[in-house]
Design a protein around this motif. Structure first.
Motif, short mmCIF file in Angstrom:
data_model
loop_
_atom_site.label_atom_id
_atom_site.label_comp_id
_atom_site.label_asym_id
_atom_site.label_seq_id
_atom_site.Cartn_x
_atom_site.Cartn_y
_atom_site.Cartn_z
N GLU A 195 0.83 -1.20 0.00
CA GLU A 195 0.00 0.00 0.00
C GLU A 195 0.87 1.25 0.00
N ALA A 196 1.93 1.25 0.78
CA ALA A 196 2.82 2.40 0.86
C ALA A 196 3.50 2.67 -0.47
N VAL A 197 3.90 1.63 -1.17
CA VAL A 197 4.55 1.80 -2.48
C VAL A 197 3.57 2.44 -3.47
N ARG A 198 2.32 1.98 -3.47
CA ARG A 198 1.32 2.56 -4.38
C ARG A 198 1.09 4.04 -4.08
N VAL A 199 0.96 4.36 -2.80
CA VAL A 199 0.71 5.76 -2.42
C VAL A 199 1.93 6.63 -2.72
N ALA A 200 3.12 6.08 -2.56
CA ALA A 200 4.33 6.83 -2.87
C ALA A 200 4.35 7.23 -4.34
N ARG A 201 3.93 6.33 -5.20
CA ARG A 201 3.88 6.64 -6.63
C ARG A 201 2.90 7.78 -6.90
N LEU A 202 1.76 7.76 -6.21
CA LEU A 202 0.79 8.86 -6.34
C LEU A 202 1.39 10.16 -5.84
N GLY A 203 2.18 10.08 -4.75
CA GLY A 203 2.80 11.28 -4.20
C GLY A 203 3.78 11.92 -5.17
N ARG A 204 4.54 11.10 -5.87
CA ARG A 204 5.49 11.64 -6.85
C ARG A 204 4.75 12.35 -7.98
N GLU A 205 3.65 11.77 -8.41
CA GLU A 205 2.86 12.41 -9.47
C GLU A 205 2.23 13.70 -8.97
N MET A 206 1.79 13.71 -7.71
CA MET A 206 1.21 14.92 -7.14
C MET A 206 2.22 16.06 -7.12
N ALA A 207 3.45 15.74 -6.73
CA ALA A 207 4.50 16.76 -6.70
C ALA A 207 4.75 17.31 -8.10
N LYS A 208 4.75 16.45 -9.09
CA LYS A 208 4.96 16.90 -10.47
C LYS A 208 3.84 17.82 -10.92
N LEU A 209 2.60 17.44 -10.61
CA LEU A 209 1.46 18.26 -11.01
C LEU A 209 1.49 19.65 -10.37
N LEU A 210 2.13 19.74 -9.20
CA LEU A 210 2.21 21.03 -8.50
C LEU A 210 3.51 21.77 -8.82
N GLY A 211 4.21 21.33 -9.86
CA GLY A 211 5.34 22.10 -10.37
C GLY A 211 6.71 21.63 -9.96
N GLN A 212 6.80 20.58 -9.14
CA GLN A 212 8.11 20.08 -8.73
C GLN A 212 8.44 18.82 -9.52
N GLU A 213 8.83 19.04 -10.77
CA GLU A 213 9.05 17.94 -11.70
C GLU A 213 10.15 16.98 -11.25
N ASP A 214 11.15 17.52 -10.55
CA ASP A 214 12.29 16.69 -10.16
C ASP A 214 12.19 16.18 -8.72
N ASN A 215 11.01 16.28 -8.13
CA ASN A 215 10.84 15.87 -6.73
C ASN A 215 10.55 14.37 -6.67
N ASN A 216 11.50 13.62 -6.15
CA ASN A 216 11.30 12.18 -5.94
C ASN A 216 11.35 11.80 -4.47
N PHE A 217 11.18 12.81 -3.58
CA PHE A 217 11.19 12.57 -2.15
C PHE A 217 9.91 11.85 -1.72
N ILE A 218 10.04 10.96 -0.75
CA ILE A 218 8.87 10.36 -0.12
C ILE A 218 9.17 10.06 1.34
N LYS A 219 8.30 10.52 2.21
CA LYS A 219 8.39 10.12 3.62
C LYS A 219 7.60 8.82 3.76
N LEU A 220 8.32 7.77 4.08
CA LEU A 220 7.73 6.44 4.11
C LEU A 220 7.18 6.12 5.50
N GLU A 221 5.88 5.86 5.56
CA GLU A 221 5.23 5.44 6.79
C GLU A 221 4.45 4.15 6.52
N VAL A 222 4.74 3.11 7.28
CA VAL A 222 3.96 1.87 7.23
C VAL A 222 3.52 1.60 8.65
#
Length: 280
Positions: free
Chosen positions: A98-125
């Motif tokens: 579940e965390a991996v799926r949400v992380a992928r959504l987070g990366r896309e969200m950052a891109k949509l908000l203008g941070q194209e090179d943002n690959n950061f993810i705070k991982l919580e399980v």
């Protein structure tokens, strides 16, 4: 990870060293305080608190923004992402998958908000709803997968030095040990373990969760932590904006205290003024 140096704007000859900036995954930040976006009484108070704190990294719960959960409507648009670096997080995820799926959504969200090179993810399980303690096995499994996918992984963990080492070996860019359970405000209850993690880590150590007061924030930095992530203590304060500024100042003070080096503890008194040459 932290390097000892000294700040003294009055004399660069006697004290030539300056504090190095916080560097995570090759990206440089001048502030060592990260803040969150949840639990604020309003978006306006959140915005003012972020500015008052001086932070440059703000974490956002991907699932709550995606679903427009109560208190998160318009949140993504309320922050100037040209000035603030987004740290999407996988809050609410109970399994590694579940965390991996949400992380992928987070990366896309950052891109949509203008941070194209943002690959950061705070991982919580976090499978346990009562104590909200992170799952060490699920966290390691998810971290290994996310690193393979090119994420800069910042894992939230118990203050376990061996787990911290495994996550560093897996390629995580920080480790984020908790001071005490999320939102508890109990302060740093794992001092010895956090000290060991700081001593061993070759990546930044970010103390996350449990800090309730500025004095506790300073104490965490005095242990040698590279940064702090504070949300509830700011958002739920009677005056979040004042608390945000206080936490920012405490983070800086604690860092300087760590770099300065405290005096040794002694079992007896030692006069501040010399006794020789005194008038009898």
């Amino acid at each position: 990870m932290s390097s000892a140096s000294t700040l003294n704007p009055q004399s660069t000859e006697l004290f030539p060293f300056t504090d190095q900036s916080l560097v995570i995954a090759g990206r440089t930040f001048s502030s060592r305080l990260m803040t969150g976006t949840g639990k604020y009484p309003s978006l306006e108070v959140m915005q003012q608190s972020i500015v008052a704190s001086g932070c440059e990294i703000v974490t956002v719960a991907v699932r709550r923004v995606q679903t427009k959960a109560p208190g998160h409507e318009g949140l993504a648009e309320a922050i100037d992402w040209g000035k603030i670096w987004m740290l999407p997080n996988t809050a609410g995820c109970k399994t590694a998958e579940e965390a991996v799926r949400v992380a992928r959504l987070g990366r896309e969200m950052a891109k949509l908000l203008g941070q194209e090179d943002n690959n950061f993810i705070k991982l919580e399980v976090i499978p346990d709803a009562k104590y909200l303690l992170p799952d060490p096995i699920g966290t390691l499994e998810a971290a290994q997968q996310l690193v393979k996918e090119g994420f800069a992984v910042l894992p939230y963990i118990n203050a376990d030095p061996l787990l911290a080492r495994h996550l560093e070996d897996a390629g995580c860019v920080t480790v984020m040990p908790l001071g005490s359970p999320i939102g508890s405000g109990m302060g740093i209850r794992n001092i010895d373990n956090i000290r060991i993690i700081v001593e061993q880590a070759q990546i930044p150590v970010v103390v996350d969760a449990g800090i309730g007061t500025p004095s506790e924030a300073a104490a965490a930095m005095e242990l040698g932590a590279d940064a702090l992530l504070i949300n509830s203590a700011i958002a739920l304060a009677q005056n979040p904006v004042f608390m945000a500024e206080a936490m920012g100042q405490a983070t800086r003070a604690g860092r300087l205290a760590y770099l300065a080096g405290r005096i040794p503890c002694k079992a007896y008194a030692s006069a501040s003024s010399p006794l020789t040459g005194t008038i009898v």
